[in-house]
Design a protein around this motif. Structure first.
Motif, mmCIF file in Angstrom:
data_model
loop_
_atom_site.group_PDB
_atom_site.id
_atom_site.type_symbol
_atom_site.label_atom_id
_atom_site.label_comp_id
_atom_site.label_asym_id
_atom_site.label_seq_id
_atom_site.Cartn_x
_atom_site.Cartn_y
_atom_site.Cartn_z
ATOM 1 N N LYS A 1 0.829 -1.209 0.000
ATOM 2 C CA LYS A 1 0.000 0.000 0.000
ATOM 3 C C LYS A 1 0.863 1.258 0.000
ATOM 4 O O LYS A 1 0.406 2.332 -0.387
ATOM 5 C CB LYS A 1 -0.908 0.010 1.227
ATOM 6 N N PHE A 2 2.124 1.113 0.429
ATOM 7 C CA PHE A 2 2.995 2.282 0.567
ATOM 8 C C PHE A 2 4.185 2.253 -0.398
ATOM 9 O O PHE A 2 4.467 3.240 -1.070
ATOM 10 C CB PHE A 2 3.501 2.389 2.013
ATOM 11 N N ASN A 3 4.874 1.124 -0.441
ATOM 12 C CA ASN A 3 6.039 1.020 -1.335
ATOM 13 C C ASN A 3 5.562 0.631 -2.731
ATOM 14 O O ASN A 3 5.484 -0.548 -3.079
ATOM 15 C CB ASN A 3 7.039 -0.006 -0.804
ATOM 16 N N LEU A 4 5.238 1.645 -3.499
ATOM 17 C CA LEU A 4 4.679 1.434 -4.830
ATOM 18 C C LEU A 4 5.643 1.937 -5.901
ATOM 19 O O LEU A 4 6.457 2.833 -5.650
ATOM 20 C CB LEU A 4 3.339 2.168 -4.954
ATOM 21 N N GLY B 1 9.309 7.871 -3.543
ATOM 22 C CA GLY B 1 10.412 6.955 -3.805
ATOM 23 C C GLY B 1 9.992 5.508 -3.685
ATOM 24 O O GLY B 1 9.009 5.182 -2.998
ATOM 25 N N SER B 2 10.718 4.625 -4.338
ATOM 26 C CA SER B 2 10.407 3.188 -4.344
ATOM 27 C C SER B 2 11.649 2.413 -3.916
ATOM 28 O O SER B 2 12.749 2.657 -4.422
ATOM 29 C CB SER B 2 9.970 2.731 -5.739
ATOM 30 N N LEU B 3 11.473 1.489 -2.986
ATOM 31 C CA LEU B 3 12.596 0.736 -2.431
ATOM 32 C C LEU B 3 12.680 -0.665 -3.028
ATOM 33 O O LEU B 3 11.668 -1.375 -3.108
ATOM 34 C CB LEU B 3 12.469 0.627 -0.911
ATOM 35 N N VAL C 1 9.537 -3.445 5.052
ATOM 36 C CA VAL C 1 10.945 -3.142 4.787
ATOM 37 C C VAL C 1 11.087 -1.677 4.374
ATOM 38 O O VAL C 1 12.012 -0.975 4.791
ATOM 39 C CB VAL C 1 11.497 -4.062 3.675
ATOM 40 N N TYR C 2 10.147 -1.223 3.571
ATOM 41 C CA TYR C 2 10.140 0.167 3.093
ATOM 42 C C TYR C 2 10.003 1.151 4.256
ATOM 43 O O TYR C 2 10.755 2.132 4.367
ATOM 44 C CB TYR C 2 8.974 0.318 2.124
ATOM 45 N N ILE C 3 9.073 0.876 5.154
ATOM 46 C CA ILE C 3 8.851 1.753 6.307
ATOM 47 C C ILE C 3 10.076 1.771 7.208
ATOM 48 O O ILE C 3 10.516 2.830 7.683
ATOM 49 C CB ILE C 3 7.596 1.314 7.085
#
Length: 399
Positions: free
Chosen positions: A314-317, A323-325, A379-381
């Motif tokens: 929902k966040f790392n898109l 930004g995208s990880l 992981v992104y958060i």
């Protein structure tokens, strides 16, 4: 008496079905693999029976048989080689060669469509509605135009072809094409084709977890071992991994390699040609030579399978303004973000010198050179919190 030596795939067998419709019991058909044709042609030339008319479709002969056929025709023999592969265009130099890759209207040709038209033009076959529809379905599938036009009947025809023996398929189709009704599948065939579609989906889903990425001759290649559904598998893997130049499918039992690509700038027939094979620009194949085995099998064996991008985020898109990880098996973190000068990539805290005009270009670079996948939300958060903490520490140190 007519003889037909043709390929043993749908397009080649399509030629056999058309021949049966034209000549009935007056034609003898032999379905061949790519490697088996030349032995058949050698035997035909040795017998030297000029009363027989030989058609060769969807396959090419080697140089020795090329010379032999030319001498045979010059001495009164009757041969026609009809093909649609780019690698066979040089046969047009001979009176007995008919090779055409595409029509004037831009449509790609198939061996079945070319053979069908040749027979009609020479008064050897009367066209019918059902036969015309069958030939077009074969052409659509063999050239992969079916997908662009959404012609699922073409794919289902190929599925049916691989579900029964060649003999049974040929018999079914010849009987069905005897009338002039519209071509269709019967109720039983529709049911088993629905089941087959589900089976293909499960098979492709499993193989997606086995694909590895390797660099071979300046190309980034997806390599997977599979004995079935090469076209469906190659196409699906190519679409899910557009950063790969092509997909190479290993058939260890058959000792063959199939090549597929979704890109217009890649010609896999040239790649197959390095190992004695050939085919189309987007679909080709070859036998597994010693060099091909070393590069595609032995060389890729130690490589771990590719990881798929996280798909429930929902966040790392992708293409996110925040930004995208991405991460890889080397535990590297790649952060793709937008700047005033385009898209940039940060690798473990160090920004690459190269910038990219679009997110897709940046992601392609990251996937090709670092074999990364889109990280999960947690992981992104964690990454963002770590970056914020590091930035706060640096700010306090400057106070």
């Amino acid at each position: 008496m007519y003889l037909l030596y043709t390929h043993n795939d749908l397009d080649g067998v399509g030629c056999g079905i058309v021949a049966k419709c034209a000549f009935g019991e007056k034609v003898e058909i032999r379905y061949n693999s790519v490697g088996g044709l030349n032995l058949q042609v050698e035997r035909f030339l040795e017998k030297g029976k000029k009363k027989n008319y030989l058609f060769i479709t969807d396959l090419s002969v080697n140089e020795a048989n090329e010379r032999g056929i030319d001498e045979f025709v010059k001495s009164g023999g009757k041969v026609k080689l009809i093909d649609h592969h780019k690698t066979a265009l040089h046969f047009n130099e001979y009176s007995w060669g008919i090779v055409q890759v595409e029509y004037d209207n831009g449509k790609l040709a198939s061996a079945t469509s070319l053979f069908y038209e040749y027979l009609i033009q020479n008064g050897l076959l009367q066209p019918t509605k059902s036969l015309q529809q069958f030939v077009e379905l074969v052409r659509l599938y063999d050239t992969w135009e079916w997908e662009r036009h959404g012609e699922l009947q073409a794919k289902r025809l190929n599925d049916l072809f691989y579900m029964v023996s060649i003999e049974e398929f040929e018999e079914k189709m010849v009987e069905r094409l005897a009338g002039d009704a519209a071509f269709s599948f019967d109720e039983f065939e529709e049911k088993i084709l629905d089941l087959e579609e589900e089976k293909i989906e499960r098979y492709v889903r499993r193989k997606k977890r086995e694909i590895v990425q390797a660099k071979i001759h300046d190309h980034y290649v997806g390599i997977v071992h599979a004995e079935s559904y090469h076209s469906e598998l190659g196409n699906e893997l190519g679409r899910e991994n557009p950063h790969l130049d092509y997909i190479a499918i290993m058939n260890m039992g058959g000792k063959k390699i199939s090549f597929r690509t979704i890109h217009d700038h890649i010609d896999v027939s040239e790649i197959a040609g390095r190992y004695g094979g050939g085919g189309h620009a987007k679909a080709a194949g070859c036998s597994m030579t010693e060099e091909a085995y070393r590069l595609y099998v032995a060389g890729s064996f130690p490589i771990e399978p590719m990881r798929a991008d996280a798909f429930k985020n929902k966040f790392n898109l992708k293409n996110s303004e925040f930004g995208s990880l991405y991460e890889n098996r080397k535990e590297q973190s790649l952060f793709i973000f937008n700047t005033d000068n385009g898209w940039a990539i940060d690798v473990d805290g160090s920004e690459l010198d190269e910038s990219f005009s679009t997110f897709e270009e940046a992601e392609r670079h990251a996937k090709r050179h670092y074999a990364v996948w889109l990280a999960r939300d947690e992981v992104y958060i964690g990454y963002l919190m770590e970056q914020m903490s590091a930035r706060r520490t640096r700010s306090l140190a400057l106070v």
